[in-house]
Motif scaffolding. Structure first.
Motif, PDB file in Angstrom:
ATOM      1  N   ALA A  21       0.832  -1.216   0.000  1.00 56.74           N
ATOM      2  CA  ALA A  21       0.000   0.000   0.000  1.00 56.74           C
ATOM      3  C   ALA A  21       0.860   1.257   0.000  1.00 56.74           C
ATOM      4  O   ALA A  21       0.423   2.311  -0.471  1.00 56.74           O
ATOM      5  N   ASP A  22       2.083   1.148   0.520  1.00 58.21           N
ATOM      6  CA  ASP A  22       3.000   2.294   0.503  1.00 58.21           C
ATOM      7  C   ASP A  22       3.687   2.450  -0.849  1.00 58.21           C
ATOM      8  O   ASP A  22       4.296   3.488  -1.113  1.00 58.21           O
ATOM      9  N   GLU A  23       3.615   1.411  -1.689  1.00 62.00           N
ATOM     10  CA  GLU A  23       4.293   1.426  -2.986  1.00 62.00           C
ATOM     11  C   GLU A  23       3.341   1.717  -4.141  1.00 62.00           C
ATOM     12  O   GLU A  23       3.759   2.235  -5.175  1.00 62.00           O
ATOM     13  N   PHE A 224      -8.912  -0.236   2.328  1.00 67.17           N
ATOM     14  CA  PHE A 224      -8.089  -0.636   1.183  1.00 67.17           C
ATOM     15  C   PHE A 224      -6.680  -1.046   1.622  1.00 67.17           C
ATOM     16  O   PHE A 224      -6.167  -2.095   1.214  1.00 67.17           O
ATOM     17  N   ASP A 225      -6.016  -0.226   2.436  1.00 67.47           N
ATOM     18  CA  ASP A 225      -4.632  -0.491   2.822  1.00 67.47           C
ATOM     19  C   ASP A 225      -4.504  -1.768   3.652  1.00 67.47           C
ATOM     20  O   ASP A 225      -3.554  -2.535   3.480  1.00 67.47           O
ATOM     21  N   TRP A 226      -5.446  -1.998   4.554  1.00 70.43           N
ATOM     22  CA  TRP A 226      -5.400  -3.190   5.391  1.00 70.43           C
ATOM     23  C   TRP A 226      -5.463  -4.447   4.539  1.00 70.43           C
ATOM     24  O   TRP A 226      -4.714  -5.410   4.771  1.00 70.43           O
ATOM     25  N   ARG A 227      -6.350  -4.436   3.549  1.00 70.53           N
ATOM     26  CA  ARG A 227      -6.465  -5.614   2.701  1.00 70.53           C
ATOM     27  C   ARG A 227      -5.226  -5.780   1.829  1.00 70.53           C
ATOM     28  O   ARG A 227      -4.672  -6.879   1.702  1.00 70.53           O
ATOM     29  N   LEU A 228      -4.773  -4.688   1.229  1.00 68.85           N
ATOM     30  CA  LEU A 228      -3.632  -4.769   0.319  1.00 68.85           C
ATOM     31  C   LEU A 228      -2.374  -5.223   1.052  1.00 68.85           C
ATOM     32  O   LEU A 228      -1.586  -6.009   0.527  1.00 68.85           O
ATOM     33  N   ASN A 229      -2.163  -4.744   2.266  1.00 73.32           N
ATOM     34  CA  ASN A 229      -0.987  -5.129   3.033  1.00 73.32           C
ATOM     35  C   ASN A 229      -1.107  -6.511   3.656  1.00 73.32           C
ATOM     36  O   ASN A 229      -0.148  -7.021   4.247  1.00 73.32           O
ATOM     37  N   MET A 260      -1.644  -6.100 -10.445  1.00 70.45           N
ATOM     38  CA  MET A 260      -1.391  -7.359  -9.757  1.00 70.45           C
ATOM     39  C   MET A 260      -0.020  -7.916 -10.119  1.00 70.45           C
ATOM     40  O   MET A 260       0.678  -8.479  -9.279  1.00 70.45           O
ATOM     41  N   ALA A 261       0.370  -7.744 -11.383  1.00 75.98           N
ATOM     42  CA  ALA A 261       1.703  -8.189 -11.798  1.00 75.98           C
ATOM     43  C   ALA A 261       2.785  -7.410 -11.047  1.00 75.98           C
ATOM     44  O   ALA A 261       3.804  -7.978 -10.630  1.00 75.98           O
ATOM     45  N   ARG A 262       2.581  -6.112 -10.874  1.00 75.78           N
ATOM     46  CA  ARG A 262       3.528  -5.304 -10.099  1.00 75.78           C
ATOM     47  C   ARG A 262       3.564  -5.766  -8.646  1.00 75.78           C
ATOM     48  O   ARG A 262       4.636  -5.845  -8.031  1.00 75.78           O
ATOM     49  N   HIS A 263       2.398  -6.048  -8.100  1.00 81.32           N
ATOM     50  CA  HIS A 263       2.300  -6.525  -6.726  1.00 81.32           C
ATOM     51  C   HIS A 263       3.040  -7.853  -6.569  1.00 81.32           C
ATOM     52  O   HIS A 263       3.768  -8.076  -5.587  1.00 81.32           O
ATOM     53  N   LEU A 264       2.859  -8.749  -7.530  1.00 80.21           N
ATOM     54  CA  LEU A 264       3.532 -10.046  -7.481  1.00 80.21           C
ATOM     55  C   LEU A 264       5.044  -9.887  -7.454  1.00 80.21           C
ATOM     56  O   LEU A 264       5.732 -10.523  -6.643  1.00 80.21           O
ATOM     57  N   ARG A 265       5.588  -9.050  -8.330  1.00 81.70           N
ATOM     58  CA  ARG A 265       7.034  -8.854  -8.364  1.00 81.70           C
ATOM     59  C   ARG A 265       7.532  -8.298  -7.026  1.00 81.70           C
ATOM     60  O   ARG A 265       8.597  -8.692  -6.535  1.00 81.70           O
ATOM     61  N   TYR A 266       6.781  -7.385  -6.448  1.00 82.56           N
ATOM     62  CA  TYR A 266       7.122  -6.826  -5.143  1.00 82.56           C
ATOM     63  C   TYR A 266       7.192  -7.942  -4.091  1.00 82.56           C
ATOM     64  O   TYR A 266       8.149  -8.025  -3.307  1.00 82.56           O
TER      65      TYR A 266
END
Length: 392
Positions: A21-23, A224-229, A260-266
């Motif tokens: 969520a910070d990224e 949103f942030d709680w779920r994403l993190n 989602m692809a960016r999230h996966l790489r992270y």
């Protein structure tokens, strides 16, 4: 209880915590769409040439080019490349799993979901004895060893204590246990791994922060942030397998899957000990009556599947019974590595309460053994478990 040990500091997740969520603010939604809109056939040829050389992984921006309209004429080439990478990594196998819904009680008011708190239906939460009866009924359907435990998001009813009891009842019947429930603290995920948990699935639904608020107006899911993190907390807790997904139909499906692809790489860089899976669920009819904002057709879904396999050779790509039999039978040879079968989407649907409120309608209602036979007809082997109990 023994002292909990983490690779990261679990105290950080006390409220919302640090994580993706910070990224995500570094990636503009409209600019992401422009990458897709500006892609040319020359760009597609360049990305596919890089993929064939197989020297460096594709970037999320290169993945975006493969799902752009410019890539549509290259569907057959992408299918063959996806098939090649899948066979190279997974062989001719399809991993089988089955969901077991344990509760449809939910505090959230997601506008698209049959479990919406405001829907005037009687709610069902299975007792531990009923959970065990469901396990016995599932084992009669086929030799499943991969079980996905699903519940609505109601922490006071289906919190960590309840889930511990569920896992303990399920463990004698299944070697691999995954949950799809409300996001938890890292300490809770770790506690469940000590009770036999192998994996966690969580759908972000959409990565569009503003639109997310519209679809999730009330309940803990509205944060949103709680779920994403939550995915970071799974990684911190050492969850073996982390499942990701967006709900195709809420917002621009291309932008969502690029995010989602960016999230996966992270996640892969930070929690490299965990395995990852993705699912591409298209919106299905539910008791909410919500109609999809965006439609992704069969051809586009196929190209999305091929593009994600080309983007990441190792990830598990799962197709559920949301999709029709003919579609699943064809896509399984071109990039998919796991499939559900015989799914009931209401709690107690296998033995206890078959008339309970379901989350969505399934499209593939074939028996597990019929699905397994279709897999064999395609020249593949249905795999019912990932490892033996001796390795637990």
């Amino acid at each position: 209880m023994q002292e909990l040990k983490f690779k990261c500091d679990p105290s950080k997740d006390a409220v919302f915590g640090h994580g993706f969520a910070d990224e995500i603010g570094n990636f503009d939604w409209n600019e992401t769409i422009r990458i897709v809109e500006n892609a040319t056939e020359a760009d597609v040829r360049r990305v596919l040439a890089k993929a064939r050389r197989n020297v460096k992984p594709l970037t999320p921006e290169e993945f975006a080019i493969l799902i752009s309209p410019a890539a549509d004429p290259f569907l057959e080439e992408m299918a063959q490349l996806s098939r090649h990478f899948t066979l190279e990594r997974f062989g001719k196998t399809i991993s089988m799993y089955i969901p077991m819904y344990v509760s449809n009680a939910c505090t959230n008011k997601c506008v698209y979901c049959g479990f919406n708190h405001d829907n005037p239906f009687t709610r069902t939460t299975l007792t531990p004895d009923q959970v065990e009866n469901e396990c016995k009924a599932i084992k009669k359907l086929g030799p499943f060893e991969n079980l996905l435990v699903v519940s609505g998001e109601y922490p006071s009813l289906c919190g960590v204590e309840y889930l511990e009891k569920v896992l303990h009842r399920c463990r004698p019947y299944f070697h691999n246990l995954t949950i799809e429930v409300q996001p938890m603290k890292a300490a809770d995920y770790y506690r469940l791994t000590e009770s036999g948990l192998n994996g966690v699935v969580c759908f972000q639904e959409t990565y569009h922060r503003e639109a997310y608020k519209k679809y999730h107006p009330r309940g803990m899911k509205s944060h949103f942030d709680w779920r994403l993190n939550g995915f970071d907390r799974m990684g911190e807790a050492g969850v073996h397998k982390i499942g990701m997904g967006v709900l195709l139909g809420l917002e621009d499906w291309r932008a969502d899957t690029i995010m989602m692809a960016r999230h996966l790489r992270y996640l892969q860089k930070r929690y490299w000990r965990s395995r990852f899976s993705v699912n591409f669920p298209r919106m299905r009819p539910s008791e909410s009556g919500y109609q999809p904002k965006v439609i992704i057709n069969d051809r586009e879904l196929a190209r999305l599947t091929f593009a994600f396999r080309i983007f990441d050779h190792d990830i598990d790509i799962s197709f559920s019974t949301r999709e029709a039999p003919y579609y699943r039978d064809h896509i399984m040879r071109l990039g998919v590595t796991s499939m559900s079968a015989g799914s009931q989407t209401e709690p107690g649907g296998y033995a206890t309460s078959p008339e309970a409120l379901e989350q969505f309608e399934v499209s593939d209602d074939r028996s597990p053994m019929s699905v397994a036979e279709a897999i064999r007809t395609n020249g593949y082997e249905p795999v019912w478990k990932d490892w033996d109990a001796i390795f637990d």
